[in-house]
Design an enzyme around this catalytic site. Structure first.
Site, PDB file in Angstrom:
ATOM      1  N   HIS A   1       0.840  -1.204   0.000  1.00 30.30           N
ATOM      2  CA  HIS A   1       0.000   0.000   0.000  1.00 30.30           C
ATOM      3  C   HIS A   1       0.872   1.250   0.000  1.00 30.30           C
ATOM      4  O   HIS A   1       0.695   2.156  -0.827  1.00 30.30           O
ATOM      5  CB  HIS A   1      -0.882  -0.061   1.246  1.00 30.30           C
ATOM      6  CG  HIS A   1      -1.723   1.140   1.505  1.00 30.30           C
ATOM      7  ND1 HIS A   1      -2.780   1.499   0.693  1.00 30.30           N
ATOM      8  CD2 HIS A   1      -1.687   2.066   2.507  1.00 30.30           C
ATOM      9  CE1 HIS A   1      -3.350   2.593   1.183  1.00 30.30           C
ATOM     10  NE2 HIS A   1      -2.704   2.957   2.292  1.00 30.30           N
ATOM     11  N   VAL A   2       1.829   1.256   0.854  1.00 33.30           N
ATOM     12  CA  VAL A   2       2.686   2.430   0.959  1.00 33.30           C
ATOM     13  C   VAL A   2       3.524   2.573  -0.302  1.00 33.30           C
ATOM     14  O   VAL A   2       3.664   3.659  -0.863  1.00 33.30           O
ATOM     15  CB  VAL A   2       3.599   2.334   2.201  1.00 33.30           C
ATOM     16  CG1 VAL A   2       4.605   3.477   2.233  1.00 33.30           C
ATOM     17  CG2 VAL A   2       2.756   2.341   3.461  1.00 33.30           C
TER      18      VAL A   2
END
Ligand SMILES: Nc1nc2c(c(=O)[nH]1)N[C@H]1C(S)=C(S)[C@@H](COP(=O)(O)OP(=O)(O)OC[C@H]3O[C@@H](n4cnc5c(=O)[nH]c(N)nc54)[C@H](O)[C@@H]3O)O[C@H]1N2
Ligand SMILES: Nc1nc2c(c(=O)[nH]1)N[C@H]1C(S)=C(S)[C@@H](COP(=O)(O)OP(=O)(O)OC[C@H]3O[C@@H](n4cnc5c(=O)[nH]c(N)nc54)[C@H](O)[C@@H]3O)O[C@H]1N2
Ligand code: HEM
Ligand code: HEM
Ligand code: SF4
Ligand code: SF4
Ligand code: SF4
Ligand code: SF4
Ligand code: SF4
Ligand SMILES: [Mo]
Lengths: 208, 827, 304
Positions: A168-169
């Site tokens: 996600h990051v």
């Protein structure tokens, strides 16, 4: 703050606050959890005031995060319902990884990857909450087999979640112009048109 | 122990703790050594592990001893004479007896007087009004020479063997099963195991304590056990014996030093009211031999008595005043605990000193005891702790519901030290006097018992000097030659009980030899004299502190023969002998019956050919007394042998007979069903008011019994937090069947009541107490541990003795704590 | 319990490098042998343990059994467990009394599970010892132990259990409970010597009709440094639930075993993968085309 008045509003202030509260909790949980997870990370307990403090704090932070996450879930779940075009997107995910998202199928506010991630997070969070509570010896002393099961589950879910968040990051960093969505709440029209054309059209009425 | 002395001549445990490891068969019956003597019990485990011993427990409950036993048999509480009588019958009918032993070392062949009779449970000479016997007929037939008549062929119908056989013929295995509730096969197993030791190479030991003594027939119970052991030739041998397991630390010392109301130190006895004549007093006790060449050691009574009186009264005891004989009280009756508290209850006692004693907790029928205490003018409690007795006047809710305002007794508490806070000696069951050293300073104002008692004595002396009194001499003339009059040292007292010469002791055979210089400690009781030239505060302790120093402080545990006697470890009375009557471990010619476990033997070559006894133990016999003399091993008995026929030694008869407890679940004696006089002990003393306090089976159908737990010591370790942790709250044990009947589950509360009161406690429902069939009727036992009360750090509880009857053994008056009737209900 | 031990350490919890382990127990590992067939349940061992280790439980209550305290706690490192067993084969009642406490496993589940470096150590002589000053109170040792032994104190939230009196053993004394046991039911010595002792006892028990007598030294945990002589070695669970075949739970092995390095590797790979993805593929930027288009539109909008 508005850089460009024509930028599109992607998150409200409260959505952002919610997200970052959860995000901070996550970081604290990951750091503290990892400290228990493997000896290599045990020194991370120093960040929390030592081993006992880490052990004390982690589950409470977990509860906080869970609460935050539930709010986030209520805000976002509708937007993450997987549709036909998401499946199409997922079929072409290779291209995406290769960096050619130009000819990816058109996406709504979130693409198939983000949606899968979302549900992945939901599952992990639920597992973490349940298993975490079951193994919380400060408050409960449950049958040892249950605790053992919970411990395995908690570790698996934690690893899963950390993996997902790394993804996600990274996705946020990799996809330039995304992070500001969660920082200022706005994205450029170009960003929107390129990555989330469906949402772009919805927002602008620009159907070209 | 009152059943042993009339049998063997001395009342003490015959063997010693370590010796139990030499046993081949071990019976614990009437005791629970694992629970109450865990450290001594180690020797049972040793016998099992290293001597292949077979270990049996016979007890109403499957107890902690049974948990490690090879065999367990249940028995109805109070029926042991029937069981043991059954073994006697089994041994005699199957001829499983140690023939050589019984012939030579017991009164088997002796002929009994013609007027001795036994009929329907009653012996000759009974007076039903007084409930006492005229014991005249209970004796051997003497010949013209003053010696007993015997019949070595054993054919004479009145020889002890024949009489005994006849007496116990009724005690069949069927009868045992009926009376005791013990399944026949289990009874037979025990009998067979004893039979297996009726040979020279094997020995059985019996370990017992209160399960036998705390009955109205207690003394007779353990006498029956002693008879079994004699038949098998198990007395005086390694691994054998009647092992009376004593209770309190130093209770052996208490009896040795004559603290029982009728005794003087060293098992000398106080004169009775009729014995005003000193010469007669001595003559009766200095028994002449009943057979030729016997030692009859009590012939020396006079030496011991005079040495005692000289120790007490010094210069004030002279030949002219019969060694102060008139200072001694002459008893009108026994002043046992029941008697004293009966008198107290009648308001005839003004003051009472409870020194290291908690009578309201430990005496039977607590409410009655409390009423007695309430009638005192003053009560002194000398104790390190705040006991129930010290607080009897205080309301402790349901546990001691008294109206304090109604009690006028003035109570003084004098805090004492504990043994660890002083030097001194403790005598173990094994008769071993072990010196110990002070380990800690006493707290607060605590003083030693010696200090308190001596100070009291000094003040009484002063008061008598100032105010005079009726008969000040015994107090005023008490010889008090201690460095600090207020606090004689334990060393001074110890040296005094050993004894010393007051003048140079000259050898009577050779006037030139000084045997012992004036002022020197004597080396043993053999040196004591009856002419006032020696002192000894307790003749049996002579040898404990000699010119060689404090023998009790010796700590050499080497055991060269491996038999466990460790003769250089501390010091045992008498004369450091470890196994009593050890002469009986040899055949009449002086050769050990069992060469593998040799205690002593006659060595003809010793003493330059004169011969002598020696071995792993100090001979309990004349050291140079040759076997040819025919002297018997039981040197304290004028017969020289042990007695199956107790003569006049016990109050209810020469042969033990089963009687029911006073709270009897049957209401009749199955052995003598037609004679109501023989239901319960016909010779036991029952105070008139007490008859109405006995319960009946129709109201109280279950048999209660009280006992100890390892975790506590009587009523005082509940003041210690560690003990409280391991056993925190009062409980009562009941079997699963009874629990079902009253509808209670383990952990719930029950109310247990007797004719005398009730208690409430947690029910501990167990498989270890099984219902039994007694004479065709079902019977439940109720097990009541004794340890709780209303002071201390455990949960408060009821005193168990709320339930027990105020009646005791026919000889010792030890209360019948072990069998009484109760009713169990859900609380 | 002893922090600055003079004993040598074979293993430490949560430590991946070797512990100082040059000094070894050359005279043999130690073991405590509990002969259940000799134990009379007197609780002297419990009391000695409380005394030596300065532990005081609260005075509890009676629950209709002899067991007291009812369970192991931070203050009761050993308790006697009483079981009444009707042996149907012989028709005899048996009162089985087992001293419960830490087994000092050769392969200790507690140590395996503990996340705090050095909170649990295994000495060269086999003793497994908790070092409470390193304990963080997570309770993983409880989760890891196949014998349900460690207890977390409600007072200080540290884990406690029998130390096998490591402090006494270190200076050549036997454990307090061994020293006090009146019947000799607890013995202490090298593990080999204890096995020999046990063999003798088992032979004796067999001769007394306990054909299934045997030693409890379960291989599932690599053997233990506290062993039992049982009359019924074929049914350990008779003795108040002594595990028949104890081993570290597969779940614990999974949780604390290979899964950890694998997961670590996977997470590391994910992070590094991202980095390398980034530097190989470059950022996912908005295309110049679109940006220009939007700039134009912005312009238009401004003009409008
Ligand atoms: N832990 C501990 N040890 C003690 C003491 C203590 O208070 N606590 N007290 C000490 C003292 S002073 C004494 S006198 C001794 C007493 O030592 P014991 O006599 O061994 O102790 P008790 O528990 O009174 O009784 C022993 C057994 O007698 C059984 N019993 C009851 N009635 C009968 C019966 O009719 N026949 C048979 N065969 N058995 C029966 C009981 O079930 C019990 O198991 O213990 C000494 N040791
Ligand atoms: N129902 C029932 N009753 C029984 C029995 C039974 O089996 N059942 N057993 C009976 C038997 S055998 C006995 S021995 C008695 C025991 O009865 P007690 O002797 O009355 O009981 P203990 O609690 O041992 O009391 C001894 C007291 O001595 C105190 N003490 C300890 N050391 C010293 C000291 O150095 N000096 C002084 N002055 N005091 C000290 C202790 O604090 C304690 O209070 O109970 C008897 N009562
Ligand atoms: C949802 C609420 C959560 C709760 C109640 C919770 C609770 C716990 C508890 C009780 C522990 C045991 C250690 C201790 O006592 O502190 C633990 C360990 C751990 N937690 Fe959580 N936790 C939660 C969320 C998370 C999350 C979101 C993560 C993700 C990063 C996580 C990661 C870990 C890890 C890695 C461990 C160590 C497990 C191991 O050693 O295998 N926890 N958690
Ligand atoms: C710690 C670093 C994090 C960063 C840098 C980060 C960044 C972002 C960014 C930039 C977005 C916007 C993406 C978009 O609008 O397309 C976003 C969305 C989101 N983030 Fe995060 N995030 C982080 C942690 C977390 C955590 C711990 C969670 C939850 C467990 C989380 C859950 C979400 C969710 C649910 C969304 C909305 C997207 C969706 O619903 O699919 N984020 N995040
Ligand atoms: S008094 Fe103490 S040493 Fe003696 S048997 Fe009892 S517990 Fe053991
Ligand atoms: S001290 Fe020995 S006999 Fe007593 S309970 Fe403990 S192990 Fe059993
Ligand atoms: S029994 Fe439990 S606590 Fe003891 S060493 Fe084994 S795993 Fe650890
Ligand atoms: S509670 Fe147990 S597992 Fe956790 S740190 Fe302490 S000793 Fe280790
Ligand atoms: S070995 Fe030490 S710590 Fe363990 S139970 Fe025995 S006394 Fe207690
Ligand atoms: Mo006693």
């Amino acid at each position: 703050m508005q850089r460009n008045p024509r930028d599109l509003q992607r998150y409200t202030a409260s959505e952002r606050a919610n997200h970052w509260a959860v995000g901070i909790c996550f970081i604290l949980l990951a750091l503290s959890g990892l400290a228990f997870f493997h000896p290599a990370f045990f020194p991370l307990t120093q960040l929390f005031g030592g081993g006992p403090w880490t052990r004390i704090l982690h589950p409470y932070i977990g509860l906080l995060m869970s609460a935050g996450f539930v709010m986030m879930f209520l805000r976002f779940w509708r937007l993450n319902v997987i549709e036909a075009r998401d499946k199409e997107w997922l079929k072409n995910v290779r291209k995406m990884v290769d960096g050619n998202d130009h000819d990816m199928p058109e996406q709504g506010k979130y693409n198939g990857g983000q949606k899968v991630l979302f549900w992945g997070l939901v599952i992990c969070m639920a597992l973490l909450l349940i298993s975490g509570v079951l193994m919380w010896r400060a408050w409960f002393n449950l049958p040892v087999t249950l605790v053992r099961l919970a411990s395995v589950l908690h570790a698996v879910a934690a690893v899963g979640m950390i993996g997902l968040i790394i993804l996600h990051v990274y996705a946020a960093i990799w996809t330039r112009g995304t992070i500001r969505a969660m920082l200022y709440g706005t994205v450029t029209r170009a960003w929107a048109k390129q990555h989330h054309r469906g949402w772009y059209r919805e927002q602008t009425g620009d159907n070209r | 122990m009152a059943g042993l002395a009339p049998t063997f001549g001395r009342g003490a445990m015959t063997n010693h703790w370590v010796d139990i490891k030499n046993a081949d068969v071990i019976l614990i019956m009437g005791g629970n050594a694992a629970e109450a003597h865990p450290c001594g019990f180690k020797w049972v485990t040793e016998a099992k592990a290293h001597n292949k011993a077979h270990f049996m427990v016979v007890d109403p409950r499957f107890n902690r001893s049974a948990s490690v036993a090879d065999f367990y048999a249940p028995i109805r509480s109070g029926s042991d004479i029937a069981f043991l009588g059954g073994i006697i019958n089994y041994l005699l009918t199957n001829d499983k007896i140690h023939h050589e032993y019984v012939k030579a070392y017991t009164d088997f062949t002796f002929i009994v007087r013609e007027d001795f009779k036994f009929d329907e449970g009653i012996f000759s000479g009974y007076n039903p009004e007084k409930r006492t016997y005229d014991k005249g007929s209970w004796d051997y037939e003497l010949g013209a020479d003053g010696f007993v008549k015997t019949d070595p062929t054993l054919k004479h119908p009145r020889c002890v063997y024949q009489l005994m056989k006849q007496h116990y013929a009724r005690y069949t295995p069927e009868m045992v099963e009926r009376v005791c509730g013990t399944p026949r096969t289990k009874f037979l197993h025990v009998a067979e195991q004893f039979a297996s030791t009726a040979v020279p190479g094997r020995a059985a030991t019996i370990m017992y304590a209160l399960g036998w003594t705390q009955h109205s027939t207690g003394a007779q119970m353990l006498r029956t056990g002693a008879m079994v052991q004699l038949l098998c030739g198990n007395i005086g041998v390694a691994g054998g014996g009647m092992n009376a397991l004593r209770g309190h630390s130093n209770i052996q010392g208490l009896t040795d030093l004559g603290l029982l109301s009728g005794s003087l130190p060293g098992y000398l006895t106080l004169p009775g009211q009729a014995e005003q004549d000193y010469a007669k007093y001595i003559e009766v006790r200095a028994q002449k031999p009943l057979r030729a060449n016997q030692m009859s050691y009590w012939q020396n009574y006079g030496k011991f008595h005079v040495s005692l009186m000289k120790a007490w009264y010094g210069p004030a005891a002279t030949k002219e005043n019969n060694w102060a004989f008139n200072y001694l009280p002459k008893l009108d009756k026994q002043y046992d605990m029941l008697q004293v508290f009966e008198l107290m209850h009648q308001g005839k006692v003004n003051g009472y000193i409870a020194q290291g004693f908690n009578p309201i907790a430990s005496l039977s029928n607590k409410d009655r005891v409390r009423d007695g205490l309430s009638k005192l003018k003053f009560l002194v409690v000398m104790d390190p702790l705040a006991t129930e007795t010290a607080e009897f006047w205080k309301n402790h809710g349901e546990y001691n519901d008294v109206d304090t305002a109604q009690i006028q007794t003035e109570v003084f508490r004098l805090p004492t030290t504990c043994f660890a806070e002083e030097d001194g000696a403790v005598v173990s069951s094994s008769r071993v006097l072990q010196w110990h050293w002070k380990a800690a300073q006493p707290p607060g104002e605590a003083r030693t018992d010696i200090h308190i008692m001596s100070s009291l004595h000094q003040r009484m002396k002063t008061l008598y000097a100032k105010d005079g009194g009726k008969f000040p001499d015994p107090i005023q003339n008490l010889w008090w030659p201690y460095a600090k009059a207020e606090e004689p040292s334990p060393e001074e007292v110890a040296k005094e009980y050993n004894g010393r010469a007051l003048v140079d002791l000259i050898d009577p055979k050779d006037k030139a030899t000084v045997l012992r210089k004036a002022g020197e400690q004597v080396s043993g009781f053999g040196e004591l004299r009856d002419d006032g030239t020696t002192i000894s505060g307790c003749w049996i302790y002579a040898g404990a502190w000699t010119t060689a120093g404090n023998q009790m402080a010796r700590r050499d545990n080497s055991d060269p023969t491996g038999i466990g006697n460790t003769l250089n470890w501390a010091w045992a009375w008498p004369a450091n002998r470890r196994v009593l009557y050890n002469r009986a471990s040899c055949d009449p010619s002086g050769k050990p019956f069992n060469p593998k476990r040799k205690l002593v033997a006659w060595n003809p070559a010793a003493n330059g050919g004169a011969g002598g006894w020696g071995g792993a133990d100090v001979p309990d016999f004349g050291g140079t007394l040759a076997p040819e003399t025919g002297a018997g091993p039981f040197i304290m008995n004028p017969e020289g042998v042990a007695r199956f026929f107790a003569r006049k030694g016990l109050n209810e008869g020469p042969f033990p007979e089963h009687y029911e407890p006073f709270d009897t679940p049957l209401g009749y004696n199955p052995l003598n069903p037609k004679n109501p006089k023989a239901t319960s002990n016909p010779a036991a003393r029952v105070f008139p008011e007490i008859w109405k306090t006995f319960g009946e089976a129709k109201d109280y159908p279950h048999v209660g019994t009280t006992y100890r737990l390892t975790e506590h010591f009587h009523y005082w370790t509940k003041h210690a937090v560690l003990n409280a942790i391991t056993q925190p709250e009062q409980f009562v044990e009941i079997g699963e069947a009874l629990a079902k009947e009253v509808g209670v589950k383990t952990g719930e509360r029950i109310r247990v009541s007797s004719k005398r009161g009730h208690i409430v406690a947690v029910a501990l429902v167990t498989k270890r107490i099984k219902p039994m069939q007694v004479d065709g009727k079902p019977l439940h036992h109720v097990g009541i541990p004794i340890h709780w009360g209303f002071t201390g750090v455990t949960k408060k509880g009821y005193l168990a003795n709320t339930l027990t009857p105020f009646v005791g053994d026919g000889n010792t008056n030890t209360p019948e704590f072990k069998t009484f009737l109760v009713k169990v209900e859900k609380a | 319990m002893s922090s600055l031990q003079s004993l040598d350490i074979r293993r430490r919890s949560a430590t991946t490098t070797p512990s100082p382990s040059i000094r070894e127990a050359h005279s043999g590992e130690v073991a405590k042998l509990i002969d259940v067939s000799k134990c009379i349940g007197c609780k002297a061992c419990q009391t000695a343990c409380m005394e030596w280790n300065d532990l005081r439980e609260e005075v509890g209550s009676n629950h209709g059994v002899y067991d007291n305290p009812m369970d192991l706690t931070e203050h009761s490192w050993t308790v006697m467990r009483f079981t009444e067993y009707e042996n149907t084969a012989t028709g005899n009642l048996e009162w089985l009394i087992r001293k419960d406490g830490c087994m000092h496993c050769a392969d200790p589940g507690c140590l395996k599970a503990c996340p705090s470096p050095g909170a649990i150590v295994q000495y060269a002589n086999g003793i497994v010892d908790f070092q409470e000053e390193h304990c963080i109170g997570c309770g993983y040792c409880v989760t890891g132990c196949p014998f349900d032994v460690p207890r977390i104190s409600t007072k200080d939230k540290k884990a406690y259990k029998c130390t096998l009196c490591s402090d006494r053993v270190a200076v050549g004394q036997e454990p307090a409970c061994v020293k006090t046991c009146p019947t000799g039911a607890i013995m202490f010595g090298t593990k080999d010597a204890m096995k020999d002792q046990a063999a003798e006892r088992i032979e004796d028990l067999k001769s007394r009709g306990f054909e299934k007598a045997g030693l409890y030294d379960p291989l599932g945990v690599g053997g233990t440094h506290v062993m039992y002589v049982l009359h019924h070695a074929d049914q350990p669970s008779l003795y108040a639930g002594l595990p028949n075949e104890p081993k570290i739970s597969p779940m614990v092995s999974l949780w604390k075993g290979v899964a950890k390095p694998l997961a670590m590797f996977a997470l590391g790979a994910a992070a590094l993968g991202g980095l390398f993805h980034f530097i190989t593929k470059g950022p996912n930027e908005v295309s110049k085309e679109l940006e220009d288009e939007m700039e134009r539109e912005d312009q238009k909008a401004k003009e409008a």
